[in-house]
Design an enzyme around this catalytic site. Structure first.
Site, PDB file in Angstrom:
ATOM      1  N   HIS A   1      -6.759  -6.142  -5.440  1.00 29.86           N
ATOM      2  CA  HIS A   1      -7.075  -4.969  -4.692  1.00 29.86           C
ATOM      3  C   HIS A   1      -6.766  -4.926  -3.210  1.00 29.86           C
ATOM      4  O   HIS A   1      -6.112  -4.095  -2.650  1.00 29.86           O
ATOM      5  CB  HIS A   1      -8.571  -4.432  -4.941  1.00 29.86           C
ATOM      6  CG  HIS A   1      -8.823  -3.871  -6.063  1.00 29.86           C
ATOM      7  ND1 HIS A   1      -8.135  -2.820  -6.534  1.00 29.86           N
ATOM      8  CD2 HIS A   1      -9.444  -4.359  -7.128  1.00 29.86           C
ATOM      9  CE1 HIS A   1      -8.870  -2.680  -7.727  1.00 29.86           C
ATOM     10  NE2 HIS A   1      -9.732  -3.293  -8.159  1.00 29.86           N
TER      11      HIS A   1
ATOM     12  N   HIS B   1     -12.656 -15.504  -4.009  1.00 31.87           N
ATOM     13  CA  HIS B   1     -13.986 -15.265  -4.192  1.00 31.87           C
ATOM     14  C   HIS B   1     -14.751 -15.701  -5.473  1.00 31.87           C
ATOM     15  O   HIS B   1     -16.071 -15.698  -5.538  1.00 31.87           O
ATOM     16  CB  HIS B   1     -14.563 -13.854  -3.774  1.00 31.87           C
ATOM     17  CG  HIS B   1     -14.059 -12.886  -4.941  1.00 31.87           C
ATOM     18  ND1 HIS B   1     -12.736 -12.458  -5.085  1.00 31.87           N
ATOM     19  CD2 HIS B   1     -14.714 -12.398  -5.850  1.00 31.87           C
ATOM     20  CE1 HIS B   1     -12.804 -11.783  -6.139  1.00 31.87           C
ATOM     21  NE2 HIS B   1     -13.930 -11.584  -6.950  1.00 31.87           N
TER      22      HIS B   1
ATOM     23  N   CYS C   1     -18.287 -14.674 -10.412  1.00 35.69           N
ATOM     24  CA  CYS C   1     -18.019 -13.093 -10.477  1.00 35.69           C
ATOM     25  C   CYS C   1     -18.048 -12.446 -11.508  1.00 35.69           C
ATOM     26  O   CYS C   1     -18.872 -11.821 -11.876  1.00 35.69           O
ATOM     27  CB  CYS C   1     -16.765 -13.036  -9.548  1.00 35.69           C
ATOM     28  SG  CYS C   1     -16.397 -11.494  -9.332  1.00 35.69           S
TER      29      CYS C   1
ATOM     30  N   SER D   1     -10.252  -8.380  -7.791  1.00 36.08           N
ATOM     31  CA  SER D   1     -10.718  -7.865  -6.607  1.00 36.08           C
ATOM     32  C   SER D   1      -9.620  -8.348  -5.472  1.00 36.08           C
ATOM     33  O   SER D   1      -9.410  -7.728  -4.340  1.00 36.08           O
ATOM     34  CB  SER D   1     -12.162  -8.275  -6.280  1.00 36.08           C
ATOM     35  OG  SER D   1     -12.890  -7.384  -7.152  1.00 36.08           O
TER      36      SER D   1
END
Length: 379
Positions: free
Chosen positions: A45, A61, A168, A42
């Protein structure tokens, strides 16, 4: 206080290692010293432009660490607690939390802006400019101030550089199979894309009792890893997977398909929907540019065969329930974490880590910190 962090300043730019000023925790907040941070797709991204955050932003994250200070009103955590961070905060009382959908908590609305729940920031540069933290965490920093709603306390004897993945990748993949796809004993499950999310969909489907778990990935190392962690079969292409599923199910089709590729496109969604049986479900967990339409399906196919296409965020689970559950499964040996970590990096190697991710070398890379505790803070 000062902290070193990996910052993204714009689309297409690499992470920049810089030193930032970090404020003290305010009400409902805690100061965390990160021990480890996972390199999740992510954040790539953001750099690539599939998802555009508010720049500048401290990346990361997926994190785990030790609480060093707590702000006013914090009751669930205290200095010295070991925690795994949830990339989605959970307030516990909004419409979504109160109806059992805490993965959709309203507090998560600003995770790409990076401010804390009160709308302000804790990272700043020497000119006084605010820096957000990815998913309100900014785990690519030695330290951060985060909401207590983003931290789940864990046993102090757990290896934080392993259980960091439970922030995550593990619950997102595992939950995609167990919660979103609702895998049942005897099911045939097809999983497209075996990275940090897909490999845990494999584990989740296997633990839920699927009879056939088909992993689809063009890279041999990914297929081999999937077979070591619960896949009964692996295929290089979606076309091979469809043919195999037809053989395994005597022409019926897969019960469920889970899409966890790095960037979702129309082809993989079409392949998944065509591979599932009547009444089957295709779960989309992977991401793509949210400003573009990237699914094109025959509505008649959905109507006549009652197929379902659905999205899944955080594995459609509850972070404050699923993270402890994942910990217990790891402690019992039913969930593998150590085997998922291909390589560890220092903070200064963050760009190398993402280069390895993009090149398909890693199932999961992890940044490991050696930051000393604050003077007087618990180790």
């Amino acid at each position: 206080m000062r902290t070193r962090a990996a910052v993204l300043r714009d689309v297409g730019k690499p992470f920049e290692i810089t030193e930032l000023e970090l404020d003290e925790p305010k009400a409902g907040e805690v100061l965390i010293r990160y021990v480890a941070a996972g390199l999740c797709h992510s954040d790539e991204h953001l750099r690539h432009g599939d998802i555009v955050p508010q720049f500048p932003i401290v990346g990361g994250h997926e994190g785990a660490g030790v609480i060093e200070k707590v702000g006013p009103g914090v009751t669930r955590l205290q200095p010295g607690d070991h925690v795994v961070c949830s990339f989605l905060p959970v307030c516990g009382h909004c419409r979504w939390c109160s109806t059992g959908k805490s993965n959709l908590c309203d507090m998560g609305a600003s995770i790409l802006v990076g401010n804390l729940p009160d709308g302000t920031y804790r990272f700043h540069d020497d000119d006084g400019n605010d820096y957000g933290g990815m998913c309100m965490l900014g785990t690519f920093s030695e330290r951060a101030v985060i909401s207590e709603n983003s931290a789940v306390k864990v046993d102090p004897d757990l290896p934080l550089d392993k259980v960091v993945l439970i922030g995550c990748g593990v619950p997102t993949g595992w939950g995609s199979a167990v919660h979103a796809a609702a895998t049942e004993p005897g099911d045939t499950i097809v999983i497209y894309g075996i990275g940090g999310i897909g490999i845990n969909s494999v584990q989740g489907a296997a633990l839920a009792g699927a009879r056939n778990v088909v992993a689809v990935d063009p890279l041999p190392n990914k297929r081999e890893a999937a077979e070591q962690l619960g896949a009964t079969h692996s295929c290089e292409t979606a076309e091979e997977a469809m043919e195999l599923v037809q053989e395994l199910t005597r022409g019926v089709g897969a019960d469920k398909a889970i899409i966890t590729v790095g960037v979702v496109d129309a082809k993989v969604v079409t392949d998944a929907v065509n591979t599932i049986r009547k009444g089957g479900t295709a779960v989309i967990t992977g991401l793509a540019d949210p400003t573009k339409n990237n699914i094109e399906l025959s509505s008649s196919l959905l109507t006549l065969f009652e197929k379902t296409v659905k999205g899944s965020l955080f594995g459609s689970g509850d972070p404050f329930h699923d993270i402890p559950k994942m910990i217990e499964l790891y402690q019992s040996g039913d969930l593998k974490l150590d085997e998922l970590i291909t390589k560890t990096y220092t903070l200064d190697q963050v760009n190398e880590g993402y280069e390895d991710l993009v090149n398909g070398k890693n199932i999961r890379g992890v940044i490991v910190y050696d930051t000393p505790p604050l003077e007087g803070a618990p180790a």
